[in-house]
Scaffold this active site. Sequence first.
Site, PDB file in Angstrom:
ATOM      1  CE1 TYR A  16      -3.956  11.912  -1.880  1.00 36.51           C
ATOM      2  CE2 TYR A  16      -5.066  10.397  -3.358  1.00 36.51           C
ATOM      3  CZ  TYR A  16      -4.301  10.632  -2.240  1.00 36.51           C
ATOM      4  OH  TYR A  16      -3.868   9.583  -1.493  1.00 36.51           O
ATOM      5  CG  ASP A 237       3.462   0.133   1.721  1.00 41.81           C
ATOM      6  OD1 ASP A 237       2.721  -0.594   1.027  1.00 41.81           O
ATOM      7  OD2 ASP A 237       3.209   1.329   1.960  1.00 41.81           O
ATOM      8  CE  LYS A 266      -2.359   2.324  -4.595  1.00 41.96           C
ATOM      9  NZ  LYS A 266      -1.303   2.999  -3.856  1.00 41.96           N
TER      10      LYS A 266
HETATM   11  C1  LIG Z   1      -1.410   3.686  -2.475  1.00 39.31           C
HETATM   12  C2  LIG Z   1      -0.456   3.281  -1.451  1.00 39.31           C
HETATM   13  C3  LIG Z   1      -0.846   3.167  -0.108  1.00 39.31           C
HETATM   14  C4  LIG Z   1      -2.216   3.539   0.361  1.00 39.31           C
HETATM   15  O1  LIG Z   1      -3.203   2.725  -0.183  1.00 39.31           O
HETATM   16  P1  LIG Z   1      -4.715   3.221  -0.239  1.00 39.31           P
HETATM   17  O2  LIG Z   1      -5.489   2.030  -0.668  1.00 39.31           O
HETATM   18  O3  LIG Z   1      -4.757   4.336  -1.241  1.00 39.31           O
HETATM   19  O4  LIG Z   1      -5.085   3.693   1.122  1.00 39.31           O
HETATM   20  C5  LIG Z   1       0.086   2.712   0.796  1.00 39.31           C
HETATM   21  N1  LIG Z   1       1.332   2.392   0.416  1.00 39.31           N
HETATM   22  C6  LIG Z   1       1.745   2.482  -0.867  1.00 39.31           C
HETATM   23  C7  LIG Z   1       3.132   2.091  -1.220  1.00 39.31           C
HETATM   24  C8  LIG Z   1       0.876   2.942  -1.844  1.00 39.31           C
HETATM   25  O5  LIG Z   1       1.286   3.060  -3.107  1.00 39.31           O
END
Ligand SMILES: *Cc1c(COP(=O)(O)O)cnc(C)c1O
Length: 424
Positions: A16, A237, A266
């Site tokens: 980025y 998600d 994460k």
């Molecule tokens: C960061 C994020 C992703 C992508 O995750 P990466 O590990 O960066 O590929 C997908 N969904 C949400 C809600 C996110 O915050």
Amino acid sequence: MKTIRERDRELIWHPYTPMKIWPEAIGIVRGEGSSLIDEQGNKYIDTISSWWVNLHGHAHPYIAQKLSQQLLTLEHCIFAGFTHEPAVRLAERLLDILPGEMRKIFYSDNGSTAVEVAIKMALQYWSNKGVSKKRIIALEGAYHGDTFGAMSVSARSLFTESFAKLLFDVDFIPFPGDANAENSILHLKQLLLNDDVAAFIVEPLVQGTAGMRMYNKEVLSEYFLLCKKHNAIIIADEVMTGFGRTGNLFACDAVSISPDIICLSKGLTGGTMPMGLTACAQHIFDAFYDEDILKTLYHGHSYTANPLACTAALASLDLLLTDSCDANRERINKSHTRFLASLQNNKKISAARLLGTILAIELNTGTHTSYHNKQRDFIYRFFIDRGILIRPLGNIIYLMPPYCITGGELNEIYNCINELLEII
Ligand SMILES: *Cc1c(COP(=O)(O)O)cnc(C)c1O
């Protein structure tokens, strides 16, 4: 001798990052608690948990100790035809605490792949059943990752611009902000009437990348209810919202209706090792459980269910599921609440919001809301110069600190924000 920063500049292409505009990266040599320490010995309070991953502080000794034991036991092994204790144990523990009726865990490497897997599960679920449902619905402003499927279900933006023509079509319903909740729900209702909707994917309660935009649980509940009624698969998600950020352990804990699929990454390993996973309900798995090999989910990664990542996740859960971690999250929430109250009527702020340990402040700067702009870069530097890592999303400053952040550190950050509000 050259610094890390100088050596980096010659060789490395950063994520980025407009490399011509921002050629400099700060060389970090060490992490400790909620701080990062650079090669000159400068300290930065990591208010964004290093891209929303860190839960318990950097270089946590407990996680480090568990990981080093695992390193000397089993570092990695193929995950087709083989399995291991950390992967099984982690699945047992997660299925115990995940919202709804999750029954199976599919491991991968990061948030984007956790989403890719969810999309594939949802689309193939219907094709395995011989039902022609292909459309996916998402929210305006959504962010679900950077791989092609994940980009397709994300808002069309600066991030996806160069690939716009190659992304598959998705229906986006309005974000349910302020006065728009009814309208958003109505849009979903209308789209679901077509009966060709395979899945609805959503960031529950908080849209992260869109600027920590928040909406209430009644709306989320209504979305889920409609999807159940019309037989569309619900993909939650929780890559960002998972593991306590929103107050509850998971954002979907706030509603009584269960999603069919949940994506995690994460905070999963406490910010130690890269890992993603996709959890699903029994009926999703059952649609693939067949003698016909065409019904198999043909997806995998070399490092699927890496034992070190699983071990880090187990250690992180040990720390997360304690009274003291609950108390820390509560403390951060209270502290944010007080700060938020002190900002009331501040003319420099157009909006402010708080959920759990996430605080977002929208600066009243007219039209400058894009990811990169001069003011955003000024704000970023302003905090860096004062030993604080804040990465504004356009004109939005947000805090999502590790749970170990101290009251003193929080006050230092708030004071700096106040200082910024004086001068802008
Ligand atoms: C960061 C994020 C992703 C992508 O995750 P990466 O590990 O960066 O590929 C997908 N969904 C949400 C809600 C996110 O915050």
